[in-house]
Structure formats: C-alpha cells, structure tokens
Scaffold this motif. Structure first.
Motif, PDB file in Angstrom:
ATOM      1  N   ALA A  39       0.872  -1.312   0.272  1.00 30.67           N
ATOM      2  CA  ALA A  39       0.073  -0.093  -0.064  1.00 30.67           C
ATOM      3  C   ALA A  39       0.780   1.195  -0.075  1.00 30.67           C
ATOM      4  O   ALA A  39       0.584   2.414  -0.778  1.00 30.67           O
ATOM      5  N   GLN A  40       1.956   1.278   0.769  1.00 32.61           N
ATOM      6  CA  GLN A  40       2.706   2.261   0.760  1.00 32.61           C
ATOM      7  C   GLN A  40       3.516   2.404  -0.550  1.00 32.61           C
ATOM      8  O   GLN A  40       3.804   3.621  -1.047  1.00 32.61           O
ATOM      9  N   ILE A  41       3.872   1.482  -1.191  1.00 30.77           N
ATOM     10  CA  ILE A  41       4.491   1.541  -2.680  1.00 30.77           C
ATOM     11  C   ILE A  41       3.314   2.140  -3.587  1.00 30.77           C
ATOM     12  O   ILE A  41       3.829   2.921  -4.274  1.00 30.77           O
ATOM     13  N   ARG A  42       2.190   1.533  -3.468  1.00 33.72           N
ATOM     14  CA  ARG A  42       1.301   2.381  -4.500  1.00 33.72           C
ATOM     15  C   ARG A  42       1.037   3.876  -4.018  1.00 33.72           C
ATOM     16  O   ARG A  42       0.923   4.486  -5.142  1.00 33.72           O
ATOM     17  N   TYR A  43       1.124   4.112  -2.900  1.00 35.46           N
ATOM     18  CA  TYR A  43       0.927   5.633  -2.561  1.00 35.46           C
ATOM     19  C   TYR A  43       2.154   6.327  -3.115  1.00 35.46           C
ATOM     20  O   TYR A  43       1.757   7.559  -3.479  1.00 35.46           O
ATOM     21  N   GLU A  44       3.451   5.890  -3.047  1.00 31.38           N
ATOM     22  CA  GLU A  44       4.395   6.600  -3.420  1.00 31.38           C
ATOM     23  C   GLU A  44       4.482   6.617  -4.969  1.00 31.38           C
ATOM     24  O   GLU A  44       4.724   7.808  -5.467  1.00 31.38           O
ATOM     25  N   GLU A  45       4.107   5.665  -5.507  1.00 33.09           N
ATOM     26  CA  GLU A  45       3.873   5.754  -7.103  1.00 33.09           C
ATOM     27  C   GLU A  45       2.897   6.675  -7.423  1.00 33.09           C
ATOM     28  O   GLU A  45       3.244   7.378  -8.305  1.00 33.09           O
ATOM     29  N   ASP A  46       1.914   6.876  -6.737  1.00 29.03           N
ATOM     30  CA  ASP A  46       0.931   7.788  -7.281  1.00 29.03           C
ATOM     31  C   ASP A  46       1.298   9.042  -6.893  1.00 29.03           C
ATOM     32  O   ASP A  46       1.092  10.050  -7.728  1.00 29.03           O
ATOM     33  N   THR A  47       2.125   9.373  -5.942  1.00 31.24           N
ATOM     34  CA  THR A  47       2.707  10.670  -5.561  1.00 31.24           C
ATOM     35  C   THR A  47       3.920  10.876  -6.633  1.00 31.24           C
ATOM     36  O   THR A  47       3.795  12.074  -6.974  1.00 31.24           O
ATOM     37  N   ILE A  48       4.452  10.034  -7.046  1.00 34.86           N
ATOM     38  CA  ILE A  48       5.404  10.260  -8.098  1.00 34.86           C
ATOM     39  C   ILE A  48       5.001  10.750  -9.441  1.00 34.86           C
ATOM     40  O   ILE A  48       5.030  11.579 -10.079  1.00 34.86           O
ATOM     41  N   ASP A  49       3.503   9.877  -9.653  1.00 33.03           N
ATOM     42  CA  ASP A  49       2.711  10.129 -10.982  1.00 33.03           C
ATOM     43  C   ASP A  49       2.391  11.752 -10.897  1.00 33.03           C
ATOM     44  O   ASP A  49       2.368  12.419 -11.835  1.00 33.03           O
ATOM     45  N   LEU A  50       2.091  12.106  -9.704  1.00 30.34           N
ATOM     46  CA  LEU A  50       1.168  13.232  -9.616  1.00 30.34           C
ATOM     47  C   LEU A  50       2.257  14.417  -9.723  1.00 30.34           C
ATOM     48  O   LEU A  50       2.153  15.546 -10.508  1.00 30.34           O
ATOM     49  N   LYS A  52       5.219  14.140 -11.470  1.00 22.57           N
ATOM     50  CA  LYS A  52       5.469  14.178 -12.954  1.00 22.57           C
ATOM     51  C   LYS A  52       4.493  15.082 -13.833  1.00 22.57           C
ATOM     52  O   LYS A  52       4.734  15.576 -14.612  1.00 22.57           O
ATOM     53  N   ALA A  53       3.180  14.900 -13.573  1.00 24.44           N
ATOM     54  CA  ALA A  53       2.229  15.418 -13.878  1.00 24.44           C
ATOM     55  C   ALA A  53       2.228  16.961 -13.836  1.00 24.44           C
ATOM     56  O   ALA A  53       2.238  17.936 -14.612  1.00 24.44           O
ATOM     57  N   ASP A  54       2.590  17.335 -12.381  1.00 28.03           N
ATOM     58  CA  ASP A  54       2.517  18.867 -12.164  1.00 28.03           C
ATOM     59  C   ASP A  54       4.129  19.525 -12.909  1.00 28.03           C
ATOM     60  O   ASP A  54       3.833  20.577 -13.395  1.00 28.03           O
ATOM     61  N   SER A  56       5.237  18.299 -15.798  1.00 25.86           N
ATOM     62  CA  SER A  56       4.991  18.340 -17.190  1.00 25.86           C
ATOM     63  C   SER A  56       4.222  19.855 -17.270  1.00 25.86           C
ATOM     64  O   SER A  56       4.264  20.469 -18.406  1.00 25.86           O
ATOM     65  N   LEU A  57       3.123  19.921 -16.384  1.00 26.64           N
ATOM     66  CA  LEU A  57       2.387  21.094 -16.426  1.00 26.64           C
ATOM     67  C   LEU A  57       3.116  22.444 -16.164  1.00 26.64           C
ATOM     68  O   LEU A  57       3.057  23.493 -16.987  1.00 26.64           O
ATOM     69  N   LEU A  58       3.970  22.585 -15.350  1.00 24.80           N
ATOM     70  CA  LEU A  58       4.976  23.568 -15.165  1.00 24.80           C
ATOM     71  C   LEU A  58       5.762  24.011 -16.322  1.00 24.80           C
ATOM     72  O   LEU A  58       6.236  25.205 -16.460  1.00 24.80           O
ATOM     73  N   THR A  59       6.228  22.942 -16.984  1.00 26.78           N
ATOM     74  CA  THR A  59       7.488  23.058 -17.911  1.00 26.78           C
ATOM     75  C   THR A  59       6.758  23.158 -19.413  1.00 26.78           C
ATOM     76  O   THR A  59       7.487  22.987 -20.341  1.00 26.78           O
ATOM     77  N   GLN A  60       5.347  23.543 -19.566  1.00 26.17           N
ATOM     78  CA  GLN A  60       4.892  23.615 -21.019  1.00 26.17           C
ATOM     79  C   GLN A  60       5.511  24.825 -21.487  1.00 26.17           C
ATOM     80  O   GLN A  60       5.576  25.776 -21.107  1.00 26.17           O
ATOM     81  N   PRO A  61       6.205  24.753 -22.701  1.00 24.90           N
ATOM     82  CA  PRO A  61       6.456  25.812 -23.597  1.00 24.90           C
ATOM     83  C   PRO A  61       5.682  26.945 -23.440  1.00 24.90           C
ATOM     84  O   PRO A  61       5.723  28.140 -23.501  1.00 24.90           O
ATOM     85  N   SER A  62       4.199  26.734 -23.778  1.00 22.48           N
ATOM     86  CA  SER A  62       3.325  27.873 -23.790  1.00 22.48           C
ATOM     87  C   SER A  62       3.220  28.724 -22.527  1.00 22.48           C
ATOM     88  O   SER A  62       3.123  29.778 -22.558  1.00 22.48           O
ATOM     89  N   ARG A  63       3.262  27.850 -21.407  1.00 22.79           N
ATOM     90  CA  ARG A  63       3.086  28.574 -19.976  1.00 22.79           C
ATOM     91  C   ARG A  63       4.433  29.355 -19.800  1.00 22.79           C
ATOM     92  O   ARG A  63       4.280  30.379 -19.152  1.00 22.79           O
TER      93      ARG A  63
END
Length: 125
Positions: A39-50, A52-54, A56-63
């Motif tokens: 369960a802790q591994i799943r939580y950490e993987e979800d946090t890492i995915d979140l 990564k999404a943040d 990619s949002l912050l480094t968008q060239p248009s932004r």
C-alpha cells in the motif's frame, strides 16, 4: 485410567497445536506487513505520478512563454543573455591587502598596529 503413553501423546498433540497456531499467527503478521508495504508503494507511485504531471504542466513551453511575456511587460524585466553570465574562471582575482585590514574595519576585534598580522581565512589573528 490414563497411561503414561496417553499423557505423553496428549502433551505432544497440545504442543503441536500450539506451535501450529504460533506459526499461523506469525505468517498472518508477515502478510499484514507485506500488504502495508504494498500500500505504501502504491501511495508513493501515485505521488510520483502526480509530481510528474505537475512538472509537465509547469514546464509547458506555452506556459513558460506566457510567463516570459508577463515578466517582460508588467515587471519590466529583460531576458538574460549569454554575456551577462560570467564563469568563475573569468572573474578577476583580487589580491589581499594587509593594510586594508584595520581594527576599525573589523569592529575593533583586532589591533594589528605594531604586530605582524597572520591572515587565516580572511580573519586577522
């Protein structure tokens, strides 16, 4: 009534049952620990995915382009060009001048008049 062999057999059976129960309990504890770690591994993987999404949002060239325009227009900032950045090797070396180290400059901590000052780490001793 009971023979000695019957009593020994009952004692062996009771101890075998106790050992079986103890082994089962330890296995259940280990299984619960494995589930907790999974369960802790799943939580950490979800946090890492979140994250990564943040990222990619912050480094968008248009932004980034929009932020550049905001900084340029509203704040009056100019972009940094390559000539503004100087490497450490390009900085001129400033020699240490012992006469500049006076007691007034050091806040009265050192009196170097009449003594040969020793400079260690920029502090007169």
């Amino acid at each position: 009534m009971f023979r000695t062999s019957d009593i020994v057999l009952i004692a062996v059976m009771v101890s075998a049952a106790a050992l079986t129960y103890k082994t089962k309990r330890e296995a259940e504890e280990q299984l619960a620990a494995v589930h907790k770690i999974q369960a802790q591994i799943r939580y950490e993987e979800d946090t890492i995915d979140l994250l990564k999404a943040d990222w990619s949002l912050l480094t968008q060239p248009s932004r980034l382009q929009k932020l550049t325009e905001i900084y340029k227009s509203q704040l009056g900032l100019e972009p940094v060009n390559a000539r503004q950045i100087v490497g450490l090797d390009d900085l001129p070396a400033k020699p240490v001048n012992i006469e500049d180290l006076s007691s007034q400059r050091l806040g009265g901590m050192a009196d170097i008049r009449g003594k040969d000052p020793v400079v260690t780490g920029g502090i007169v001793q």
